[in-house]
Scaffold this active site. Structure first.
Site, PDB file in Angstrom:
ATOM      1  N   HIS A  31      38.045  32.878  32.597  1.00  0.00           N
ATOM      2  CA  HIS A  31      39.467  33.220  32.727  1.00  0.00           C
ATOM      3  C   HIS A  31      40.243  32.580  31.572  1.00  0.00           C
ATOM      4  CE1 HIS A  31      43.550  31.998  34.417  1.00  0.00           C
ATOM      5  NE2 HIS A  31      43.594  33.309  34.452  1.00  0.00           N
ATOM      6  N   ASN A  32      41.184  33.333  30.981  1.00  0.00           N
ATOM      7  CA  ASN A  32      41.971  32.802  29.852  1.00  0.00           C
ATOM      8  C   ASN A  32      41.080  31.997  28.903  1.00  0.00           C
ATOM      9  OD1 ASN A  32      44.154  34.009  30.987  1.00  0.00           O
ATOM     10  ND2 ASN A  32      45.251  32.140  31.530  1.00  0.00           N
ATOM     11  N   GLU A  63      38.179  36.701  28.140  1.00  0.00           N
ATOM     12  CA  GLU A  63      39.510  37.287  28.267  1.00  0.00           C
ATOM     13  C   GLU A  63      40.358  36.989  27.034  1.00  0.00           C
ATOM     14  OE1 GLU A  63      43.191  37.374  31.471  1.00  0.00           O
ATOM     15  OE2 GLU A  63      41.593  35.907  31.743  1.00  0.00           O
ATOM     16  N   ASP A  77      44.439  37.404  25.820  1.00  0.00           N
ATOM     17  CA  ASP A  77      45.846  37.763  26.065  1.00  0.00           C
ATOM     18  C   ASP A  77      46.492  38.068  24.727  1.00  0.00           C
ATOM     19  OD1 ASP A  77      45.548  37.159  28.668  1.00  0.00           O
ATOM     20  OD2 ASP A  77      47.197  35.732  28.807  1.00  0.00           O
ATOM     21  N   HIS A 124      48.774  32.100  25.867  1.00  0.00           N
ATOM     22  CA  HIS A 124      49.219  32.342  27.238  1.00  0.00           C
ATOM     23  C   HIS A 124      50.729  32.600  27.176  1.00  0.00           C
ATOM     24  CE1 HIS A 124      48.968  31.111  31.734  1.00  0.00           C
ATOM     25  NE2 HIS A 124      48.899  32.396  31.550  1.00  0.00           N
ATOM     26  N   GLU A 137      44.194  41.617  27.965  1.00  0.00           N
ATOM     27  CA  GLU A 137      45.473  41.663  28.651  1.00  0.00           C
ATOM     28  C   GLU A 137      46.492  41.951  27.554  1.00  0.00           C
ATOM     29  OE1 GLU A 137      48.183  38.620  31.084  1.00  0.00           O
ATOM     30  OE2 GLU A 137      46.107  38.718  31.756  1.00  0.00           O
TER      31      GLU A 137
END
Length: 756
Positions: free
Chosen positions: A310-311, A340, A342, A355, A389
């Protein structure tokens, strides 16, 4: 036989190497932490050939050391973000990076000349290779040698009784002075009042005499001196549950582990050989045949649990932490198969990764993709899912698409494998060496060639990938508005087998969903669905991929328990890989099998589309067969010190935890042993009932008991229940970080039987 040949096991064999000689002579290297922090430090390799010592020329007596065994690799040139940032100041041929195991930060160094850089690069690589190829015996010899050097304070190559007493404290041994003196006198054959290295080895051997191993040996040895071939066979068949293969295996074990020539000639095993076998990988708790790739890799992707991060870009917390390419490298090296990214609009039309709406630092999207290209398939050849994302404008989405195509080239799966719209997802085998993009898509695969599609996606789809980060706004009405957001056709076209969609309920999925559609669920949403419709969730996950992620409230990068999600058949259970602890231990434990390739096949009752399995009611499934797990915790060996205070010694206890379906969640622990981390003996048995063995993980934790405050963590080891070898086994403990801490171990006797 005393290990007389001990000595500079590593150093002796390579001391003549010119690179090693440079390292032993010492060099001034520049240690670099950032563009502004660059300081000279004096580095040298100590005589043991294993310890690298360094200090500031100016600092008084302060110095630091680390062991070559802590190192994983050496990177040459500008191969870290720090060294890249000073590339103009220092040419690549002077620069190198020492990469440590686990989560410890890298050490970036700059040499004064290319020759000196090469000496350290090649020298350290040789030493790493040497330590990785040592056998069990050499490893133990090296360990004893390390202790000798630590305790020989005045460096005269001898150890007097006072130094020995200090050493025992350092080694976590509480022993009365008379007994210690008795052993010391027995070892001091020359009666000189001090021990040289060979005598110290003899002393160490008496100290580590394993009575509990000797007892097992005695049970099967007629003369108490050796195990004849038939006796060893009998031990393997009765105690180690090996059945038919024990005859051939007994012969192999003698050839492999018996140190004495006479034993080998007679086809017999001494106590030394027996102990070496029990402490080896073959004598470990983990089934050797499950360590390599052993599972069927030709089933649809939805039939596997997939190691997921995650992230991935964060090295620390979610609000102020540093974004780093190093975080991607570390996750991929651990076998992670879903990372992941972003993406946000950056300067000069160059998208950045961080983030959003927080103070976390930014890195370039193109650098992340280059890192992915470099490291994606080092730990595993099976496909990597790149979860995007996307918060970028259409213009910068086009730039993203260009980078993906240019940098990844053929690695990126951009077409259907056989030109047909699939009825089920392709397999890891068919997608070897491929990177799959998970993102929103305009239309479906059916309209893949239909150019009349609009370039808009509804906000329902938008939400599918915007991880409803803050739990408080997770289901707010504004989020649900049907606003349209623009999507670049170029980026959309790169999405094939992982189209992000909003989850519309199990009923809707049964009649309308496509196998290539994937939804994301926050941990709370997933738990809610599990509670309301467990069986539906398991069925849904036989056909489609689902991704779960930590709640937006976990700003400290803490993790949720992945076991709850795996019990539902969720494949992509995303965790904060940078955060050590129980949850990552479970993740490492599950994916330790099958060649650490990041894919583990789900049990058959979670792959059948008509399955009626519900994690809350395991007894209702077809073929339900609960098992009893009985673990006799016998002893511990050389547990590391937790509290570095002079004279403090650990009071260890062992806890065994079962993680699985709700009925299987259980834990039990032994009592604690006062003041003995060196060779504590418990001889206590812990019993468990396992209702769904196929989903259970077993975690062994050793803690330092403290009646006044929380116990301190000493070490742990986690593995799938299905990978356990019954019998007398050693469990080789790992640090909080998941790295090995040899020779710390637990000795156990395990039996697994059907519940009658």
């Amino acid at each position: 036989p005393v290990l007389l040949h001990i000595g500079f096991a590593v150093a002796e064999s390579i001391q003549d190497d010119p690179y090693i000689q440079v390292m032993m002579a010492g060099s001034t290297l520049r240690k670099v932490k950032s563009r502004s922090w660059k300081k000279n430090r004096y580095f040298r390799l100590l005589e043991d050939g294993l310890t690298i010592w360094y200090k500031s020329r100016w600092a008084g007596r302060g110095h630091s050391t680390f062991s070559v065994t802590d190192l994983e690799a050496v990177r040459e040139g500008h191969q870290s973000e720090v060294l890249l940032s000073i590339a103009e100041e220092f040419p690549a041929e002077l620069c190198f990076t020492l990469v440590f195991h686990g989560r410890q930060g890298n050490l970036d160094l700059v040499a004064e000349s290319p020759d000196e850089a090469q000496a350290w690069i090649q020298g350290v690589r040789k030493l790493i290779h040497k330590t990785q190829t040592m056998d069990e015996k050499e490893r133990l010899d090296q360990w004893v040698l390390d202790w000798f050097h630590k305790a020989d304070k005045n460096k005269d190559g001898k150890m007097n009784f006072k130094e020995v007493k200090k050493l025992l404290k350092m080694m976590n041994v509480e022993m009365n002075e008379d007994h210690a003196l008795h052993l010391f006198t027995m070892a001091d054959k020359s009666e000189s009042g001090s021990l040289e290295i060979e005598q110290f080895v003899f002393f160490y051997k008496m100290l580590t005499q394993r009575d509990e191993v000797w007892k097992v040996f005695q049970d099967y040895s007629e003369d108490g001196e050796k195990l004849m071939l038939e006796e060893l066979e009998s031990f393997l068949s009765v105690e180690q549950h090996e059945g038919e293969q024990s005859t051939q295996h007994a012969q192999e074990l003698i050839e492999c582990y018996e140190p004495s020539e006479t034993g080998n000639e007679q086809g017999a095993m001494s106590l030394d050989g027996f102990q070496m076998y029990l402490c080896s990988q073959e004598g470990s708790i983990f089934k050797p045949e499950h360590q390599d790739l052993y599972q069927d890799m030709s089933q649809p992707l939805s039939h596997y649990f997939i190691s997921s991060s995650h992230n991935t870009y964060l090295l620390e917390d979610q609000l102020r932490g540093q974004s780093s390419l190093e975080a991607y490298i570390q996750a991929l090296k651990r076998g992670c198969r879903c990372v992941e990214v972003d993406c946000w609009d950056g300067y000069d039309e160059d998208p950045v990764v961080y983030h959003g709406h927080t103070l976390t630092s930014k890195i370039l999207f193109k650098d992340v993709i280059s890192t992915l290209k470099e490291y994606a398939f080092r730990a595993s050849e099976f496909p990597v899912i790149l979860s995007i994302e996307n918060h970028c404008s259409v213009e910068q989405q086009k730039v993203m698409a260009q980078y993906l195509r240019q940098i990844l080239g053929d690695m990126l799966q951009t077409t259907l494998l056989d030109g047909q719209v699939p009825q089920q997802l392709p397999s890891p085998q068919e997608l070897k060496g491929k990177i799959l993009l998970k993102a929103k898509k305009i239309g479906g695969l059916e309209e893949y060639l239909d150019e009349t599609c609009t370039d808009e996606v509804s906000d329902e789809e938008e939400m599918a990938n915007c991880d409803a980060e803050m739990a408080s706004t997770e289901d707010s009405p504004e989020k649900k508005s049907k606003a349209k957001s623009k999507m670049s056709r170029e980026l959309s076209d790169l999405v094939v087998y992982c189209k992000s969609v909003h989850f519309g309920g199990f009923e809707h999925a049964r009649s309308h969903a496509k196998c290539y559609e994937i939804s994301s669920f926050s941990e709370s949403k997933a738990k809610k669905l599990a509670k309301e419709a467990g069986t539906d969730f398991v069925q849904y996950n036989t056909r489609q991929l689902s991704r779960t992620y930590p709640s937006g409230l976990r700003t400290d990068s803490s993790n949720y328990n992945p076991q709850d999600m795996w019990s539902m058949g969720c494949q992509i259970v995303a965790l904060n890989f940078q955060t050590a602890g129980l949850e990552m231990d479970l993740n490492d434990g599950l994916f330790r099998q099958n060649g650490c390739c990041g894919y583990v096949i789900k049990p058959d009752f979670m792959r059948d589309g008509n399955t009626q399995f519900s994690p809350d009611k395991p007894e209702e499934r077809e073929g339900y067969k609960p098992l009893r797990l009985s673990i006799q915790v016998i002893s511990g060996q050389q547990l590391p010190k937790v509290n570095q205070k002079e004279g403090s010694i650990v009071d260890p206890l062992v806890r065994v935890e079962i993680h699985g379906v709700p009925q299987d969640q259980a834990k039990d622990e032994t009592s604690h042993i006062n003041n003995n981390g060196f060779n504590p003996v418990w001889n206590e048995t812990l019993d468990f009932t396992i209702h769904t063995p196929e989903l259970a993980l077993v975690r062994f934790v050793v803690e330092d008991y403290d009646k006044a405050s929380r116990n301190d963590f000493i070490g742990q080891y986690t593995l799938p229940f299905t990978c356990i070898q019954p019998g007398y086994r050693h469990i080789h403990l790992l640090s909080k970080d998941g790295t090995a801490i040899p020779p710390s171990s637990l000795f156990v006797n395990i039996s697994i039987s059907e519940l009658t």
